[in-house]
Design a protein around this motif. Structure first.
Motif: not given
Length: 85
Positions: A3-20
């Motif tokens: 669950t923590f790994l899923h949350f970590y990967l999901l959370y990292n989509l937002f910074p990726l979106y911010l860079m885009w």
């Protein structure tokens, strides 16, 4: 732990979106997202997303702050996740 790994990967989509979003605003010469905000997200377990955004969108790749801090944050975060595992 899964669950923590899923949350970590999901959370990292937002910074990726911010860079885009910041790259898109840079191209259109509009108001940008501050470097402090992007580095704060990298520090707060978003280094993977910021790093992927740097590579995929070729954004902030000449900034020395990003070249130094983002990989360092990523290494620290990977070590922390390894210790949790």
């Amino acid at each position: 732990m899964i669950t923590f790994l899923h949350f970590y990967l999901l959370y990292n989509l937002f910074p990726l979106y911010l860079m885009w979003l910041d790259k898109r605003k840079a191209i259109k010469h509009k108001h940008r997202i501050s470097e402090r905000c992007l580095l704060t997200f990298a520090f707060c377990f978003g280094a993977l997303g910021i790093g992927m955004g740097m590579l995929y969108f070729n954004h902030k790749t000449r900034k020395k702050k990003f070249i130094f801090w983002v990989p360092l944050f990523c290494i620290i975060q990977c070590y922390f996740i390894y210790q949790l595992w």
